[in-house]
Design a protein around this motif. Structure first.
Motif, PDB file in Angstrom:
ATOM      1  N   UNK A  17       0.794  -1.224   0.000  1.00 45.21           N
ATOM      2  CA  UNK A  17       0.000   0.000   0.000  1.00 45.21           C
ATOM      3  C   UNK A  17       0.821   1.267   0.000  1.00 45.21           C
ATOM      4  N   UNK A  18       2.141   1.142  -0.039  1.00 43.88           N
ATOM      5  CA  UNK A  18       2.982   2.338  -0.052  1.00 43.88           C
ATOM      6  C   UNK A  18       2.755   3.135  -1.329  1.00 43.88           C
ATOM      7  N   UNK A  19       2.966   4.427  -1.234  1.00 38.78           N
ATOM      8  CA  UNK A  19       2.775   5.307  -2.384  1.00 38.78           C
ATOM      9  C   UNK A  19       3.939   5.158  -3.361  1.00 38.78           C
ATOM     10  N   UNK A  20       3.641   4.961  -4.664  1.00 29.25           N
ATOM     11  CA  UNK A  20       4.727   4.863  -5.656  1.00 29.25           C
ATOM     12  C   UNK A  20       5.576   6.127  -5.656  1.00 29.25           C
ATOM     13  N   UNK A  21       6.856   5.967  -5.916  1.00 26.87           N
ATOM     14  CA  UNK A  21       7.769   7.095  -5.871  1.00 26.87           C
ATOM     15  C   UNK A  21       8.116   7.590  -7.267  1.00 26.87           C
ATOM     16  N   UNK A  22       7.973   8.894  -7.463  1.00 27.63           N
ATOM     17  CA  UNK A  22       8.510   9.533  -8.659  1.00 27.63           C
ATOM     18  C   UNK A  22       7.847   9.178  -9.963  1.00 27.63           C
ATOM     19  N   UNK A  23       6.554   8.825  -9.944  1.00 23.36           N
ATOM     20  CA  UNK A  23       5.897   8.493 -11.217  1.00 23.36           C
ATOM     21  C   UNK A  23       4.430   8.897 -11.167  1.00 23.36           C
ATOM     22  N   UNK A  24       4.015   9.614 -12.208  1.00 22.20           N
ATOM     23  CA  UNK A  24       2.612   9.977 -12.345  1.00 22.20           C
ATOM     24  C   UNK A  24       1.917   9.142 -13.420  1.00 22.20           C
ATOM     25  N   UNK A  25       2.681   8.659 -14.396  1.00 21.63           N
ATOM     26  CA  UNK A  25       2.103   7.884 -15.494  1.00 21.63           C
ATOM     27  C   UNK A  25       3.219   7.066 -16.139  1.00 21.63           C
ATOM     28  N   UNK A  26       2.832   6.088 -16.941  1.00 23.01           N
ATOM     29  CA  UNK A  26       3.785   5.270 -17.687  1.00 23.01           C
ATOM     30  C   UNK A  26       3.580   5.507 -19.179  1.00 23.01           C
ATOM     31  N   UNK A  27       4.653   5.828 -19.882  1.00 19.14           N
ATOM     32  CA  UNK A  27       4.622   6.032 -21.327  1.00 19.14           C
ATOM     33  C   UNK A  27       5.699   5.154 -21.963  1.00 19.14           C
ATOM     34  N   UNK A  28       5.438   4.663 -23.169  1.00 21.33           N
ATOM     35  CA  UNK A  28       6.491   3.984 -23.910  1.00 21.33           C
ATOM     36  C   UNK A  28       6.278   4.180 -25.398  1.00 21.33           C
ATOM     37  N   UNK A  29       7.354   4.019 -26.135  1.00 24.89           N
ATOM     38  CA  UNK A  29       7.367   4.265 -27.576  1.00 24.89           C
ATOM     39  C   UNK A  29       7.522   2.939 -28.292  1.00 24.89           C
ATOM     40  N   UNK A  30       6.618   2.643 -29.204  1.00 23.02           N
ATOM     41  CA  UNK A  30       6.666   1.373 -29.935  1.00 23.02           C
ATOM     42  C   UNK A  30       6.379   1.638 -31.412  1.00 23.02           C
ATOM     43  N   UNK A  31       7.363   2.152 -32.141  1.00 22.05           N
ATOM     44  CA  UNK A  31       7.130   2.534 -33.538  1.00 22.05           C
ATOM     45  C   UNK A  31       7.299   1.358 -34.489  1.00 22.05           C
TER      46      UNK A  31
END
Length: 297
Positions: free
Chosen positions: A259-273
C-alpha cells in the motif's frame, strides 16, 4: 530507420552495476542485445554466460559447451543455474535465467506431452505440447526455489518471475489472421499487440521474511523499473544520470510496505514505432494502433 539489434557498448548494464558492487553474475538462456562477440553477455557484466535460443531440443549454445544427449533446453539451463547458485551460496550473486520456453518452436518432452494429451481443452488452451512446455518452466522455478530453501538462502534472496510479453493467442477475435496456441482472455489480444493481452504480464516476487506471501499489488510497474529497484536493494551505484539516465523508478518501498505510495511516477509512457505482421495481409501492430491506444479508442 534500421532496427537496432545491439545494445551500445557504452551502456552500463545491470549486470555490470551489480558486479561492481561485489556480486557474482551469471546469465543462462535467451539474449537479444547483440550476437557479435563484443555484445555477448560475458562481455556485458556477466561472469558466466551461455546463450541459447532457437530450439528446445538439439539446441546450440554460445559459447559451445558440452550438452548431454537428448537434453531439453529448460532443464539444461536450470542445471547451469543450480550449479551457479551452489558455487556462490556464500557470497552475493545475481542470476538472470531467461528461459526460451515457452517460445516457438513448440517442442516438449515426450513424457510431459503424454501427461496432458488426454486432458480436455479449456478455453483457448488446447495444446498438450504447450502445456508440457509450461510444465518444464514450472519445474525449473520449483527447482530454484527448493534449492534456495535447502541452502537457507530464501530470506536473503529476492526472486523475480515475469515475462516479456503476453501469450501467442487472442488474435482471431481481433480479425487477425494468426493462429494462437494459447489465450490471454479476459485480456484483449496477444503477443505483438498493444492491447493488454500483449503488454500486461504478471510480476511475482518472493523474498521470505520481507514480502508478505499471497498479497496482490495492482500498481502498474514496467520492466525498466527492475534496474533501479535492484540497484537500491543491492546498495549499488547506478550509472551517472548525465551519462545514462534510467527510465525506470525503484519500487522497493512497495515491495516491503504493502500500500505504499509509488515514488517519482505519475504515469507510464512507452514508444513502440513498429509494424508487426500476421497472416493474410493483417497486422498485429501498426502505428495507427499506437495512436488508437493513446486516445483510448
Amino acid at each position: 530507420m534500421d532496427n537496432v539489434v545491439n545494445l551500445p557498448l557504452e551502456k552500463v548494464t545491470l549486470a555490470q552495476t551489480l558486479k561492481n558492487a561485489g556480486y557474482a553474475t551469471a546469465m543462462f538462456g535467451k539474449w537479444h542485445l547483440g550476437n557479435g562477440e563484443a555484445y555477448h553477455p560475458s562481455k556485458r557484466g556477466f561472469d558466466e554466460a551461455i546463450v541459447s535460443n532457437g530450439r528446445h531440443i538439439n539446441f546450440d549454445t554460445n559459447p559451445k559447451v558440452a550438452v548431454p544427449e537428448d537434453a531439453y533446453l529448460a532443464d539444461f539451463l536450470t542445471d547451469r543455474a543450480v550449479d551457479f547458485i551452489q558455487r556462490h551460496k556464500e557470497s552475493p550473486f545475481f542470476l538472470y535465467l531467461p528461459h526460451y520456453g515457452v517460445h516457438s518452436p513448440y517442442e516438449a518432452k515426450a513424457d510431459l506431452i503424454a501427461r496432458f494429451k488426454d486432458k480436455p481443452a479449456v478455453g483457448g488452451h488446447h495444446s498438450p505440447v504447450y502445456a508440457a512446455m509450461l510444465a518444464s518452466v514450472d519445474e525449473s522455478v520449483g527447482r530454484i526455489l527448493k534449492l534456495l530453501d535447502d541452502l537457507k538462502l530464501s530470506q536473503n534472496t529476492l526472486v523475480v518471475f515475469s515475462s516479456d510479453n503476453g501469450g501467442v493467442g487472442g488474435y482471431e477475435r481481433e480479425g487477425i489472421d494468426a493462429k494462437g496456441i494459447t489465450d490471454n482472455a479476459p485480456l484483449r489480444g496477444g503477443k505483438g499487440m498493444l492491447y493488454e493481452g500483449g503488454v500486461r504480464v504478471p510480476y511475482v516476487f518472493q523474498w521470505k521474511g520481507h514480502i508478505k506471501a499471497g498479497q496482490v499489488n495492482t500498481t502498474p510497474i514496467n520492466s525498466v523499473d527492475l534496474y533501479p529497484t535492484l540497484v537500491e536493494l543491492a546498495g549499488a551505484q547506478a550509472p551517472a544520470v548525465a551519462e545514462q539516465p534510467l527510465d525506470g523508478v525503484s519500487y522497493v518501498n512497495e515491495l516491503i510496505e504493502p500500500g505504499a505510495t509509488p515514488r517519482g511516477r505519475d504515469a507510464i509512457f512507452w514508444h513502440f514505432p513498429g509494424y508487426l505482421g500476421a497472416g493474410g495481409d493483417t497486422w498485429r501492430t501498426t502505428l495507427a494502433d499506437r495512436s488508437a491506444r493513446a486516445t483510448g479508442s
